[in-house]
Design an enzyme around this catalytic site. Structure first.
Site, short mmCIF file in Angstrom:
data_model
loop_
_atom_site.label_atom_id
_atom_site.label_comp_id
_atom_site.label_asym_id
_atom_site.label_seq_id
_atom_site.Cartn_x
_atom_site.Cartn_y
_atom_site.Cartn_z
N ALA A 1 33.94 45.91 9.20
CA ALA A 1 33.39 46.84 10.19
C ALA A 1 32.08 46.26 10.73
CB ALA A 1 33.15 48.21 9.57
N GLU A 2 31.90 46.36 12.06
CA GLU A 2 30.72 45.75 12.70
C GLU A 2 29.40 46.36 12.24
OE1 GLU A 2 33.39 46.23 16.43
OE2 GLU A 2 33.58 46.85 14.32
N ASN A 3 29.43 47.57 11.71
CA ASN A 3 28.18 48.17 11.26
C ASN A 3 27.76 47.69 9.88
OD1 ASN A 3 30.45 49.63 10.32
ND2 ASN A 3 29.22 51.41 9.86
#
Length: 225
Positions: free
Chosen positions: A54-56
């Protein structure tokens, strides 16, 4: 049976995600886009070890949590609650994007507004409408080793989302390798877009009639139940 006449207990979103999960191999590192892609994690067999990115800043998200068991501190880049797989790790967003840009993702699974027969993807903006930002779609579409598109075959106005040429601003050119919709499974090959499976109960004729793009057929077309 015509478009829109399928009524079964399994939703079209779940069916698309279940079919997409069949393309996932043991040991893969995969990024899931917002929407239908997030459901893919729910259909990974227990005997496959897969790390979702996940990019976060998470590597190792698991299936969606059961209702009432969500952790407000755990979410994916779209803000939806997630669980964690054994061995999951956390890092900052800069590191998350460095993983993408170094080409370390085996696959990304993205939703689209349009996808062309040559694999062009348009999924970040509709002109004239406000959006919070392009997110990581451009990096993901260009850098992942394999790009899978999951989407409804038609938009809300009944128009094909599988087109000859995209009319919306592009996210990436020649990026998609496979397209899975509620009607069909298609592969983008060097010489064109091939229809490889239809989703039951649709026929080859149904899919061709609902698709603006030129579809090619090589051998038997399978049926996904």
């Amino acid at each position: 049976m015509g478009v829109g006449e399928v009524k079964e207990q399994e939703s079209y979103r779940e069916r698309i995600a279940r079919r997409a999960a069949q393309e996932v191999a043991d040991g893969m590192i995969i990024n899931l886009g917002i929407g239908i892609p997030t459901l893919v994690a729910d259909f990974i067999p227990s005997d496959k070890r897969v790390f979702f990115h996940a990019e976060n800043g998470i590597l190792g998200t698991g299936p969606s949590p059961a209702k009432g068991e969500e952790n407000a501190m755990l979410c994916n880049a779209g803000g939806f609650p997630v669980t964690l797989a054994t061995g999951a790790s956390f890092f900052d967003s800069a590191t998350a994007f460095a993983i993408i840009r170094r080409g370390l993702l085996d696959m990304t699974i993205l939703g689209v507004l349009e996808v062309s027969q040559t694999g062009d993807i348009a999924n970040w903006i509709v002109p004239g409408k406000r959006v919070p930002g392009m997110g990581g779609a451009m990096e993901l579409a260009q850098k992942a080793n394999r790009v899978m598109v999951v989407t409804t075959h038609l938009d809300k106005n009944g128009r094909s989302k599988i087109v000859r040429e995209c009319s919306l601003p592009l996210t990436a050119r020649n990026a998609a390798h496979m397209i899975i919709t509620d009607m069909a499974v298609m592969e983008v090959r060097p010489d064109g877009l091939y229809l490889v499976e239809v989703m039951y109960p649709y026929s080859v004729a149904d899919v061709i009639g609902a698709t603006e793009a030129e579809l090619k057929i090589d051998g038997d077309v399978g049926v996904f139940q």
